[in-house]
Write a protein that holds these residues in place. Structure first.
Motif, mmCIF file in Angstrom:
data_model
loop_
_atom_site.group_PDB
_atom_site.id
_atom_site.type_symbol
_atom_site.label_atom_id
_atom_site.label_comp_id
_atom_site.label_asym_id
_atom_site.label_seq_id
_atom_site.Cartn_x
_atom_site.Cartn_y
_atom_site.Cartn_z
ATOM 1 N N ILE A 296 0.847 -1.208 0.000
ATOM 2 C CA ILE A 296 0.000 0.000 0.000
ATOM 3 C C ILE A 296 0.878 1.253 0.000
ATOM 4 C CG2 ILE A 296 -1.659 1.334 1.371
ATOM 5 C CD1 ILE A 296 -2.940 -1.351 2.162
ATOM 6 N N SER A 297 1.952 1.230 0.770
ATOM 7 C CA SER A 297 2.848 2.405 0.786
ATOM 8 C C SER A 297 3.403 2.667 -0.611
ATOM 9 C CB SER A 297 4.020 2.184 1.732
ATOM 10 O OG SER A 297 3.550 1.995 3.018
ATOM 11 N N ALA A 298 3.778 1.589 -1.303
ATOM 12 C CA ALA A 298 4.316 1.769 -2.657
ATOM 13 C C ALA A 298 3.251 2.347 -3.581
ATOM 14 C CB ALA A 298 4.820 0.426 -3.192
ATOM 15 N N ALA A 299 2.018 1.853 -3.425
ATOM 16 C CA ALA A 299 0.931 2.367 -4.280
ATOM 17 C C ALA A 299 0.656 3.832 -3.953
ATOM 18 C CB ALA A 299 -0.319 1.526 -4.086
ATOM 19 N N LEU A 300 0.714 4.176 -2.646
ATOM 20 C CA LEU A 300 0.473 5.579 -2.245
ATOM 21 C C LEU A 300 1.519 6.498 -2.856
ATOM 22 C CD1 LEU A 300 -0.474 5.410 1.546
ATOM 23 C CD2 LEU A 300 -1.725 6.640 -0.234
ATOM 24 N N ALA A 301 2.745 6.018 -2.867
ATOM 25 C CA ALA A 301 3.816 6.842 -3.437
ATOM 26 C C ALA A 301 3.570 7.065 -4.929
ATOM 27 C CB ALA A 301 5.159 6.150 -3.218
ATOM 28 N N ALA A 302 2.861 6.108 -5.535
ATOM 29 C CA ALA A 302 2.627 6.213 -6.981
ATOM 30 C C ALA A 302 1.359 6.989 -7.320
ATOM 31 C CB ALA A 302 2.560 4.810 -7.590
ATOM 32 N N GLY A 303 0.456 7.198 -6.333
ATOM 33 C CA GLY A 303 -0.764 7.956 -6.672
ATOM 34 C C GLY A 303 -1.948 7.693 -5.767
ATOM 35 N N PHE A 304 -3.137 7.717 -6.357
ATOM 36 C CA PHE A 304 -4.430 7.706 -5.656
ATOM 37 C C PHE A 304 -4.749 6.304 -5.135
ATOM 38 C CE2 PHE A 304 -9.199 7.514 -6.224
ATOM 39 C CZ PHE A 304 -9.517 8.386 -5.205
ATOM 40 N N VAL A 305 -4.976 6.174 -3.816
ATOM 41 C CA VAL A 305 -5.292 4.862 -3.233
ATOM 42 C C VAL A 305 -6.573 4.985 -2.396
ATOM 43 C CG1 VAL A 305 -4.469 2.975 -1.752
ATOM 44 C CG2 VAL A 305 -2.857 4.246 -3.164
ATOM 45 N N PRO A 306 -7.721 4.775 -3.015
ATOM 46 C CA PRO A 306 -8.958 4.886 -2.238
ATOM 47 C C PRO A 306 -9.071 3.770 -1.208
ATOM 48 C CG PRO A 306 -9.430 4.103 -4.462
ATOM 49 C CD PRO A 306 -7.973 4.440 -4.417
ATOM 50 N N GLU A 307 -9.651 4.118 -0.053
ATOM 51 C CA GLU A 307 -9.818 3.114 1.001
ATOM 52 C C GLU A 307 -10.917 2.126 0.634
ATOM 53 O OE1 GLU A 307 -10.453 5.321 4.598
ATOM 54 O OE2 GLU A 307 -8.357 5.915 4.671
ATOM 55 N N GLU A 308 -11.936 2.646 -0.053
ATOM 56 C CA GLU A 308 -13.084 1.819 -0.416
ATOM 57 C C GLU A 308 -13.119 1.711 -1.933
ATOM 58 O OE1 GLU A 308 -16.754 3.436 1.178
ATOM 59 O OE2 GLU A 308 -17.919 2.105 -0.118
ATOM 60 N N GLN A 309 -13.217 0.513 -2.470
ATOM 61 C CA GLN A 309 -13.158 0.388 -3.932
ATOM 62 C C GLN A 309 -13.935 -0.806 -4.480
ATOM 63 O OE1 GLN A 309 -9.296 -0.416 -5.720
ATOM 64 N NE2 GLN A 309 -9.489 1.381 -7.058
ATOM 65 N N THR A 310 -14.259 -1.782 -3.620
ATOM 66 C CA THR A 310 -15.014 -2.949 -4.099
ATOM 67 C C THR A 310 -16.284 -3.118 -3.257
ATOM 68 O OG1 THR A 310 -13.598 -4.323 -2.695
ATOM 69 C CG2 THR A 310 -13.079 -4.273 -5.055
ATOM 70 N N LEU A 311 -17.246 -3.819 -3.849
ATOM 71 C CA LEU A 311 -18.559 -3.968 -3.199
ATOM 72 C C LEU A 311 -19.184 -5.292 -3.604
ATOM 73 C CD1 LEU A 311 -21.171 -2.701 -1.788
ATOM 74 C CD2 LEU A 311 -21.781 -1.906 -4.068
ATOM 75 N N GLY A 312 -19.820 -5.936 -2.641
ATOM 76 C CA GLY A 312 -20.621 -7.122 -2.942
ATOM 77 C C GLY A 312 -22.067 -6.889 -2.554
ATOM 78 N N LYS A 313 -22.986 -7.406 -3.382
ATOM 79 C CA LYS A 313 -24.412 -7.370 -3.032
ATOM 80 C C LYS A 313 -24.833 -8.813 -2.825
ATOM 81 C CE LYS A 313 -25.235 -3.697 -6.422
ATOM 82 N NZ LYS A 313 -25.978 -3.398 -7.656
ATOM 83 N N ALA A 314 -25.494 -9.093 -1.708
ATOM 84 C CA ALA A 314 -25.829 -10.488 -1.398
ATOM 85 C C ALA A 314 -27.202 -10.571 -0.743
ATOM 86 C CB ALA A 314 -24.776 -11.061 -0.446
ATOM 87 N N CYS A 315 -27.754 -11.780 -0.758
ATOM 88 C CA CYS A 315 -29.043 -12.031 -0.103
ATOM 89 C C CYS A 315 -28.804 -12.677 1.258
ATOM 90 C CB CYS A 315 -29.888 -12.985 -0.934
ATOM 91 S SG CYS A 315 -30.578 -12.241 -2.420
ATOM 92 N N SER A 316 -29.472 -12.167 2.268
ATOM 93 C CA SER A 316 -29.476 -12.847 3.571
ATOM 94 C C SER A 316 -30.636 -13.837 3.580
ATOM 95 C CB SER A 316 -29.672 -11.818 4.688
ATOM 96 O OG SER A 316 -31.044 -11.438 4.736
ATOM 97 N N SER A 317 -30.798 -14.538 4.687
ATOM 98 C CA SER A 317 -31.944 -15.464 4.794
ATOM 99 C C SER A 317 -33.257 -14.694 4.870
ATOM 100 C CB SER A 317 -31.774 -16.332 6.044
ATOM 101 O OG SER A 317 -31.675 -15.495 7.178
ATOM 102 N N MET A 318 -33.204 -13.367 5.061
ATOM 103 C CA MET A 318 -34.431 -12.565 5.165
ATOM 104 C C MET A 318 -34.856 -11.974 3.816
ATOM 105 S SD MET A 318 -34.912 -12.900 8.353
ATOM 106 C CE MET A 318 -35.936 -11.736 9.209
ATOM 107 N N ALA A 319 -34.092 -12.231 2.760
ATOM 108 C CA ALA A 319 -34.382 -11.610 1.454
ATOM 109 C C ALA A 319 -35.490 -12.383 0.736
ATOM 110 C CB ALA A 319 -33.118 -11.554 0.602
#
Ligand SMILES: Cc1cc2nc3c(=O)[nH]c(=O)nc-3n(C[C@H](O)[C@H](O)[C@H](O)COP(=O)(O)OP(=O)(O)OC[C@H]3O[C@@H](n4cnc5c(N)ncnc54)[C@H](O)[C@@H]3O)c2cc1C
Length: 502
Positions: A296-319
């Motif tokens: 992560i430090s290497a990526a930060l030195a190279a530029g923009f590193v968002p903390e949040e970038q991926t997402l999952g959508k899922a069904c619980s047993s209540m869906a």
């Protein structure tokens, strides 16, 4: 100088209010936009604070400072809301989401069915410059999350910002332009700042609306003094806490409650401030290995590193409707000081909350904080709690996949008991619903055009209108509310000056 009268006064220049003001002014309507926070001018002038621009992490300055105060058995709640032109779009996570088509159809309101809203979503995504991250931009942590999701059997999708999509995992869509959080002031107000129809009155706190024989006026506090702006129509877009507070200070609410805080009732509307709800959230997490920190430090030195970038959508047993009711989104601190405390976590949010709370003023003073009670996880059937428990099981499964397990330090799994979850539950920053629309005036605050029942020259135009929260982060839906209300208000069939009589 701020005019003393106008056709439309818009209170609140946030995600929705900036859109309403911009669209109406473009349509030739005289608009005064009253915003409590500062306006730093056009983006190109370069005066916006760096922290507000930087989309890599949430901004924390320019906050109203709402909080619960001490709560037995847990940390106090803080309820972040931005006090700045652009509103929460100026300090939020800049994740763009739209929810599912069932969400808006379920509202059952004229003009708000998903097929009515599709063109407005398309417009909002375009104006806000929304795009999906591509694989080459994945940070070291989020590249591992994609691999972990694949090995855990998730369906990997390239477009999560889609009203027809269901369970899937992928890179998020964002309103980020060259690392800058693209707020509604840049997207909607900058192109028309020079228009004579638009006046932006910043650092101006709207106190209350006064109903006179010749129309309505809003009382403003600015520069240490008070003034009024008379208008044909007053649009209240002060956000989920600000909007009900202004309505209540104006005498629109439950008469007994209003009298108890020294406000004379004008319109009997007992549901103002009720139906407050949000996506409750909890997380499972781990410490980072030295190897991941170095990556992560290497990526930060190279530029923009968002903390949040991926997402999952899922069904619980209540869906029971077969549509996702969970968001799982990994967050990894790029520094030790961020919200995750330097850890990697998978946040789990219940996207179909049943719990409800309320917001009520405690005094007629516009600077006094209202009493906010969210009632998180208070629904009688424990629906919201069970959704979070199911989501935590999925989060632990994800963290256990080799791509993540190899980069994180092993720790005991999270306690799934009701007590532990109630103690640690957080929120997803998406409160809505405190001036809800509906067809039955006894069950709602506003009609489907946002007009307050019993005071139709007052129009609500922000997330307060939502009867039920969509399965989405709420910024783009808020922009769509702005677009929808602006289209209603500039409808030539609807003479604004006649609204008073209707
Ligand atoms: C920290 C944080 C992170 C978030 N992250 C995301 C995300 O990544 N993606 C997403 O989709 N959503 C996110 N959200 C939620 C989203 O930003 C909000 O739901 C949305 O901005 C709400 O829009 P609004 O127009 O209803 O209210 P706001 O944007 O809050 O606008 C209300 C405006 O009214 C002004 N105002 C209030 N009272 C008065 C008054 N009395 N007089 C004058 N002006 C007043 C306020 O200063 C503000 O500018 C986040 C929210 C927060 C707080």
């Amino acid at each position: 100088m701020t005019p003393r009268s106008t056709e439309v006064a818009v209170i609140g220049g946030g995600s929705s209010g900036a859109v309403v003001a911009a669209r109406l002014a473009t349509a030739g309507v005289d608009v005064v936009l009253v915003e409590a926070g500062p306006d730093y001018g056009p983006r190109r002038a370069g005066s916006w604070p760096a922290e507000i621009l930087d989309a890599a992490a949430l901004a924390t300055t320019h906050d109203w400072g709402y909080s619960s105060g001490p709560v037995p058995g847990r940390e106090p709640w803080t309820w972040e809301r931005a006090r700045i032109l652009g509103g929460c779009s100026a300090h939020n996570g800049a994740i763009a989401a739209v929810g599912h088509r069932l969400d808006y159809d379920a509202w059952g309101l004229d003009g708000w069915a998903t097929d009515d809203l599709r063109p407005l979503f398309a417009l909002a995504l375009e104006e806000m410059q929304v795009r999906a991250y591509d694989a080459a931009e994945a940070t070291p942590f989020h590249a591992r999350c994609l691999d972990a999701a694949r090995s855990a059997g998730w369906f990997l999708a390239s477009d999560l910002c889609n009203l027809d999509a269901n369970e899937s995992f992928g890179l998020e869509t964002v309103n980020v332009v060259d690392g800058v959080r693209w707020n509604t002031a840049f997207a909607y107000l900058d192109p028309i700042r020079d228009t004579a129809q638009l006046t932006i009155a910043d650092r101006s706190l709207a106190d209350r609306i006064e109903f006179g024989t010749s129309g309505v006026a809003v009382h403003i506090i600015a520069d240490g003094g008070t003034s009024t702006i008379a208008a044909d129509t007053i649009v209240v877009a002060a956000g989920v806490y600000g909007t009900p507070a202004i309505l209540q200070r104006s005498g629109i609410g439950d008469p007994d409650r209003l009298r108890a805080v020294g406000v004379d009732p004008v319109v009997d509307s007992p549901l103002v401030g009720s139906n407050l709800h949000d996506h409750p959230m909890i997380n499972a997490g781990r410490e980072l290995s030295d190897r991941l920190r170095e990556d992560i430090s290497a990526a930060l030195a190279a530029g923009f590193v968002p903390e949040e970038q991926t997402l999952g959508k899922a069904c619980s047993s209540m869906a029971t409707d077969g549509v996702f009711d969970l968001h799982l989104f990994p967050v990894c601190a790029s520094t030790q000081t961020t919200l995750t405390g330097g850890r990697a976590v998978v946040e789990v949010a219940c996207m179909t909350p049943q719990s409800r709370g309320a917001v009520h003023i405690t005094s007629a003073d516009p600077e006094a904080q209202p009493h906010i009670d969210h009632g998180y996880l208070s629904d009688r059937d424990d629906h919201d709690l069970v959704v979070l428990q199911d989501g935590l099981v999925l989060a632990e499964e994800l963290l256990a996949q080799p791509a993540l397990a190899d980069a994180l330090i092993d720790e005991p799994r999270r306690d799934l008991s009701a007590e532990a979850i109630r103690c640690d539950v957080q929120h997803y920053y998406h409160p809505v619903g405190t001036a809800m629309m509906g067809t039955d005036p006894s069950q709602s605050v506003c009609d489907h055009r946002g007009r307050v029942h019993g005071a139709s020259s007052v129009v609500v135009a922000d997330v307060s209108l939502m009867p039920q929260i969509p399965r989405a982060n709420t910024n783009i839906p808020a922009v769509v509310i702005g677009e929808r209300l602006a289209s209603f208000l500039s409808d030539p069939e609807l003479d604004r000056t006649n609204l008073r009589a209707s």
